[in-house]
Design a protein around this motif. Structure first.
Motif, PDB file in Angstrom:
ATOM      1  N   ARG A 135       0.831  -1.206   0.000  1.00  0.00           N
ATOM      2  CA  ARG A 135       0.000   0.000   0.000  1.00  0.00           C
ATOM      3  C   ARG A 135       0.865   1.255   0.000  1.00  0.00           C
ATOM      4  NH1 ARG A 135      -5.494  -0.530   1.626  1.00  0.00           N
ATOM      5  NH2 ARG A 135      -6.043  -2.711   2.043  1.00  0.00           N
ATOM      6  N   SER A 136       1.985   1.204   0.721  1.00  0.00           N
ATOM      7  CA  SER A 136       2.860   2.377   0.778  1.00  0.00           C
ATOM      8  C   SER A 136       3.845   2.408  -0.382  1.00  0.00           C
ATOM      9  CB  SER A 136       3.622   2.412   2.105  1.00  0.00           C
ATOM     10  OG  SER A 136       4.439   1.254   2.246  1.00  0.00           O
ATOM     11  N   GLN A 137       4.281   1.228  -0.855  1.00  0.00           N
ATOM     12  CA  GLN A 137       5.253   1.177  -1.944  1.00  0.00           C
ATOM     13  C   GLN A 137       4.634   1.449  -3.304  1.00  0.00           C
ATOM     14  OE1 GLN A 137       6.880  -2.773  -1.310  1.00  0.00           O
ATOM     15  NE2 GLN A 137       8.700  -1.941  -0.300  1.00  0.00           N
ATOM     16  N   TYR A 138       3.383   0.998  -3.479  1.00  0.00           N
ATOM     17  CA  TYR A 138       2.711   1.135  -4.771  1.00  0.00           C
ATOM     18  C   TYR A 138       1.344   1.792  -4.567  1.00  0.00           C
ATOM     19  CZ  TYR A 138       6.204  -2.448  -5.845  1.00  0.00           C
ATOM     20  OH  TYR A 138       7.378  -3.149  -5.981  1.00  0.00           O
ATOM     21  N   PRO A 139       1.322   3.072  -4.168  1.00  0.00           N
ATOM     22  CA  PRO A 139       0.040   3.724  -3.872  1.00  0.00           C
ATOM     23  C   PRO A 139      -0.890   3.826  -5.080  1.00  0.00           C
ATOM     24  CG  PRO A 139       1.830   5.329  -3.982  1.00  0.00           C
ATOM     25  CD  PRO A 139       2.473   3.981  -3.997  1.00  0.00           C
ATOM     26  N   GLN A 140      -0.315   3.676  -6.292  1.00  0.00           N
ATOM     27  CA  GLN A 140      -1.134   3.767  -7.493  1.00  0.00           C
ATOM     28  C   GLN A 140      -1.856   2.462  -7.807  1.00  0.00           C
ATOM     29  OE1 GLN A 140       2.095   3.476  -7.354  1.00  0.00           O
ATOM     30  NE2 GLN A 140       2.775   1.938  -8.837  1.00  0.00           N
ATOM     31  N   ASP A 141      -1.513   1.384  -7.120  1.00  0.00           N
ATOM     32  CA  ASP A 141      -2.114   0.079  -7.404  1.00  0.00           C
ATOM     33  C   ASP A 141      -3.596   0.040  -7.063  1.00  0.00           C
ATOM     34  OD1 ASP A 141       0.152  -1.062  -8.381  1.00  0.00           O
ATOM     35  OD2 ASP A 141       0.428  -2.505  -6.740  1.00  0.00           O
ATOM     36  N   THR A 142      -4.337  -0.706  -7.848  1.00  0.00           N
ATOM     37  CA  THR A 142      -5.711  -1.021  -7.494  1.00  0.00           C
ATOM     38  C   THR A 142      -5.683  -2.135  -6.448  1.00  0.00           C
ATOM     39  OG1 THR A 142      -5.883  -2.743  -9.190  1.00  0.00           O
ATOM     40  CG2 THR A 142      -6.470  -0.486  -9.839  1.00  0.00           C
TER      41      THR A 142
END
Length: 277
Positions: A135-142
């Motif tokens: 969640r913090s590393q890839y905030p753009q992820d769905t």
């Protein structure tokens, strides 16, 4: 970083054999390319496993190198299997480009050694811990893609257990105090670590908070992968989070990283020491 599509170990082995056969025959890259009516870069890509193996091209190279049937036939017979996509092919939507190269080696590794300076090493993370970190590393992820990343991590761990590969992890106690997710996530991660330490193929060493500096202090995440194939030497993966990931196969550089990891492990509390509070 190598921009490759993640060749299987079988593909890498055949590629290395072709290079060694050319060198032993005293054939230059240019001469080999002329035999294929191609550019030297084509032969270089074949020898680096950067392109699928073409049976016609391989047969012509073997003829150019004067290779006899006893050596040539097993190589030709192995082309089909070498060109098959690895199991991770179906997970490309959940992977960074560099991971394809790393997992291509990891999937056949008999030993994975890993160091992380601040977090629980990847292959020891619980799904909840991994999800919170993504969640913090890839905030753009769905949410769907983040779930796929967690599933991929779990699949990597399952396959390591299935083939009896050894995992040796070293990390500082600070990782147990870096809050990833909520208290429940951290408690679950600590429990999972304690359980992992009892597994036959897992070695865990945790460096106490008051421990003096060691050879890996301050260095980014480092992983060493050992594949039981004589054609492939140990691989080192050095991460600079958010910047780059280097996959290293140059023997002297890999050896230097191994020496640092050996020294850091020797200085740490022995395996099996209970987790610090």
């Amino acid at each position: 970083m190598r921009a490759r599509s993640g060749p299987t170990v079988e593909h890498r082995v055949l590629a290395v054999r072709l290079r060694l056969l050319r060198e032993r025959a005293g054939v230059s890259l240019r001469a080999a390319a002329e035999a294929l009516d191609a550019h030297p870069a084509t032969v270089r890509r074949i020898e680096r496993a950067e392109t699928a193996l073409d049976a016609r091209q391989v047969a012509e190279l073997l003829r150019c190198y004067g290779v006899g049937p006893a050596v040539a036939e097993p190589i030709m017979a192995g082309i089909g299997a070498a060109n098959l996509p690895g199991w991770w092919h179906g997970w490309r939507d959940a992977m960074e480009s560099w991971q394809q190269d790393v997992i291509g080696v990891e999937s056949s590794a008999s030993l994975v050694r890993t160091w992380h300076p601040a977090l629980v090493p990847e292959l020891l993370r619980t799904p909840a811990y991994a999800d919170a970190l993504y969640r913090s590393q890839y905030p753009q992820d769905t949410p769907a893609r983040r779930e796929r990343r967690v599933e991929l991590l779990w699949e990597r761990r399952r396959r390591m257990r299935e083939r009896g590969a050894d995992l040796w992890a070293l990390f500082p106690a600070a990782a147990l105090h870096t809050r990833v997710g909520g208290p429940q996530t951290m408690a679950g991660q600590r429990t999972a670590l304690a359980e992992a330490m009892q597994e036959q193929h897992i070695t865990v060493q945790v460096v106490p908070l008051d421990h003096p500096p060691h050879p890996l202090t301050g260095l980014p995440p480092l992983h060493l992968l050992r594949v039981p194939a004589p054609e492939i030497g140990d691989q080192a993966v050095l991460e600079t989070p958010g910047v780059r990931v280097d996959v290293i196969d140059e023997p002297e550089t890999v050896m230097a990283h191994r020496i640092r990891l050996d020294a850091a492990s020797a200085a740490a509390p022995r395996p099996g020491t209970p987790l610090p509070p």
